[in-house]
Scaffold this active site. Structure first.
Site, PDB file in Angstrom:
ATOM      1  N   LYS A 144       0.847  -1.385  -0.109  1.00 11.38           N
ATOM      2  CA  LYS A 144      -0.159   0.145   0.035  1.00 11.38           C
ATOM      3  C   LYS A 144       0.711   1.402  -0.134  1.00 11.38           C
ATOM      4  O   LYS A 144       0.518   2.316  -0.406  1.00 11.38           O
ATOM      5  CB  LYS A 144      -0.849  -0.009   1.144  1.00 11.38           C
ATOM      6  CG  LYS A 144      -2.009  -0.903   0.882  1.00 11.38           C
ATOM      7  CD  LYS A 144      -3.040  -0.967   1.992  1.00 11.38           C
ATOM      8  CE  LYS A 144      -4.304  -2.068   1.656  1.00 11.38           C
ATOM      9  NZ  LYS A 144      -3.800  -3.667   1.880  1.00 11.38           N
TER      10      LYS A 144
HETATM   11  C1  PLP Z   1      -4.511  -4.766   1.262  1.00 14.96           C
HETATM   12  C2  PLP Z   1      -3.767  -5.809   1.081  1.00 14.96           C
HETATM   13  C3  PLP Z   1      -3.953  -6.710   0.309  1.00 14.96           C
HETATM   14  C4  PLP Z   1      -5.358  -6.750  -0.699  1.00 14.96           C
HETATM   15  O1  PLP Z   1      -5.362  -5.727  -1.809  1.00 14.96           O
HETATM   16  P1  PLP Z   1      -6.610  -5.184  -2.250  1.00 14.96           P
HETATM   17  O2  PLP Z   1      -6.177  -4.177  -3.226  1.00 14.96           O
HETATM   18  O3  PLP Z   1      -7.481  -4.885  -1.293  1.00 14.96           O
HETATM   19  O4  PLP Z   1      -6.996  -6.472  -3.151  1.00 14.96           O
HETATM   20  C5  PLP Z   1      -3.234  -7.885   0.057  1.00 14.96           C
HETATM   21  N1  PLP Z   1      -2.046  -8.072   0.858  1.00 14.96           N
HETATM   22  C6  PLP Z   1      -1.711  -7.335   1.715  1.00 14.96           C
HETATM   23  C7  PLP Z   1      -0.470  -7.365   2.537  1.00 14.96           C
HETATM   24  C8  PLP Z   1      -2.652  -6.195   2.024  1.00 14.96           C
HETATM   25  O5  PLP Z   1      -2.233  -4.956   2.917  1.00 14.96           O
END
Ligand code: PLP
Length: 459
Positions: free
Chosen positions: A110
């Site tokens: 993120k």
């Molecule tokens: C948020 C997250 C996901 C999922 O991502 P999306 O965009 O919601 O599909 C997968 N792995 C980790 C470690 C995350 O923080």
């Protein structure tokens, strides 16, 4: 000029900057660009660019109301804080290529989008001298990445709600050890769904939303999806160089459908992608949809990959818009049916570029164990869900398989201990958190209480 419209057809089209500030459309829909730029004739020129150079070119296609020099500065600043100049390196590990997206400040993918979004907010707000108050809900990773994206910035305050005592100790400390005066951590006495509902209610209260200049950092914000489009191009180029392949496949561990939707946008732009494989854990509403055509709500169960413990995938609506042939009335009707019945059936087959599978806790543990014993490579549990689904599908095509690695294993060390019997997943930044002072406010799961708190902190 690129214009952005709501998936549900309401309101006037916006520019890119307006879209970024708005977050969610006022009719409850999500913003999408009116057209997807076609870049197939630029791939050869883009192939030789470094990550920030490529990010500038990709993002520029969609952000044409930002001066190129400003955009370049924002992009370079965002990716200079990553701990490797490649930003998102790709490593071949056994039969797959791992796209490491965890080299940012909070060690989860993120950061790739939220570092960019923080710098973008600062630029756009600075141009008009305006302010923004971000209200967000987190089940763990979004909160810290968003806080690190905006900490210490002029004109921005952030209020992050997490369910009190229900995020991991590492995740809680990553958020609450940030003591900048523009950061407020609210530990809500309730569940993640309570937090998310409060955010939705605050955004739905249009007078409050306007008076408090609310901003959004969840993946409903188009700029987050956009920043993630970049690494699909970057990884495809790197793997093509290594293998000589014409096209590559991606497996994406999925919760809110944000990350994989970015891959879909890259594919529609002309990136050399053969297939997008969606991977879920036991919370499998999305893999069920792609295998049965019915999108129907289940009950959220806790798993080893908590950032994917989601049933209602907010970005799925963006995909439905394309599935409906850009018919926003159809999307609005589907979403209304889903709200009413907890289920929707488009009756149109999903794009052939998608495949989907499910990796449960046993599969997660066994993928972590296998990659450690065979290749001495540690997968975090979210990445392991993807890898387990990818391994099942390797033989379907000869195109190389890229697995997105969404977190550093040290963020989820309990799963690593369970899989390997050893405490192998460490990171100095995580270890250091345990001795730092923290600050948070415990608050009732009550929208009025949260609204009052936000108001009391406004400048
Ligand atoms: C948020 C997250 C996901 C999922 O991502 P999306 O965009 O919601 O599909 C997968 N792995 C980790 C470690 C995350 O923080």
């Amino acid at each position: 000029m690129m214009r952005y419209i709501s998936t549900r057809g309401g309101g006037e089209p916006l520019t890119f900057k307006q879209t970024v500030l708005a977050g969610l459309a006022r009719d409850g829909g999500l913003y999408l660009p009116e057209n997807i730029p076609q870049v197939a004739d630029r791939l050869e020129a883009w192939r030789g660019l470094d990550y920030p150079g490529l990010a500038f070119e990709v993002i520029r296609q969609f952000a044409d109301d930002i001066a190129p020099d400003d955009l370049r500065r924002v992009v370079e600043k965002s990716y200079a804080v990553f701990d490797t100049p490649e930003v998102t390196p790709v490593r071949q590990v056994g039969p797959v290529h791992i796209l490491e997206l965890f080299h940012g400040p909070t060690l989860a993918f993120k950061d790739v989008a939220l570092q960019f979004l923080g710098n973008l907010f600062e630029l756009v707000l600075g141009e008009t001298g305006s302010e923004m108050n971000i209200v967000a809900a987190t089940s763990g990773d979004t909160g810290s990445a968003a806080i690190y994206g905006v900490r210490g910035r002029e004109g921005i305050q952030i209020f992050v709600m997490h369910p009190h005592g229900r995020v991991s100790p590492v995740q809680e400390r990553q958020m609450t050890t940030v003591l900048d005066s523009n950061v407020f951590n609210l530990a809500v006495d309730g569940t993640f769904d309570d937090c998310q509902n409060i955010v939705k209610e605050l955004f739905g209260d249009l007078p409050f939303r306007d008076a408090c200049k609310l901003g959004a950092v969840n993946s409903i914000n188009w700029a987050r999806v956009l920043a993630q489009v970049v690494y699909y191009f970057y990884a495809a180029f790197r793997v093509q160089e290594q293998t000589g392949a014409e096209k590559v496949r991606f497996t994406v561990p999925t919760g809110n459908f944000g990350d994989i939707f970015a891959g879909y946008v890259a594919l529609k732009m002309g990136a050399p992608i053969e297939r997008l494989v969606l991977a879920t854990n036991e919370n499998d509403i999305l893999s069920r949809y792609f295998n049965t055509g019915v999108y129907s709500l289940g009950k959220v169960v806790p798993t080893l990959s908590p950032s994917m413990d989601i049933q209602v995938a907010s970005n799925f609506e963006r995909y439905l818009y394309f599935l409906a042939g850009r018919d926003s009335a159809k999307v609005a009707a589907w979403m209304a049916a889903f709200k009413r019945d907890g289920s929707l059936t488009p009756g149109i087959p999903p794009d052939a570029c998608f495949a989907a599978g499910r990796g449960d806790s046993a599969a997660t543990i066994s993928a972590i164990r296998e990659f450690w014993t065979r290749y001495h490579y540690l997968l975090d549990p979210h990445t392991a869900v993807g890898v387990s689904v990818a391994l099942d599908r390797l033989n379907e095509s000869s195109a190389p398989m890229v697995c997105l690695s969404t977190a550093h294993p040290a963020k989820f060390s309990a799963a690593i201990r369970e899989a390997t019997g050893e405490d192998l997943a460490r990171h100095p930044r995580i270890d250091a958190l345990m001795s730092l002072p923290t600050r948070m406010e415990v608050i009732a799961a009550d929208r009025a209480k949260v609204a009052e708190f936000v108001k009391s902190k406004l400048a």
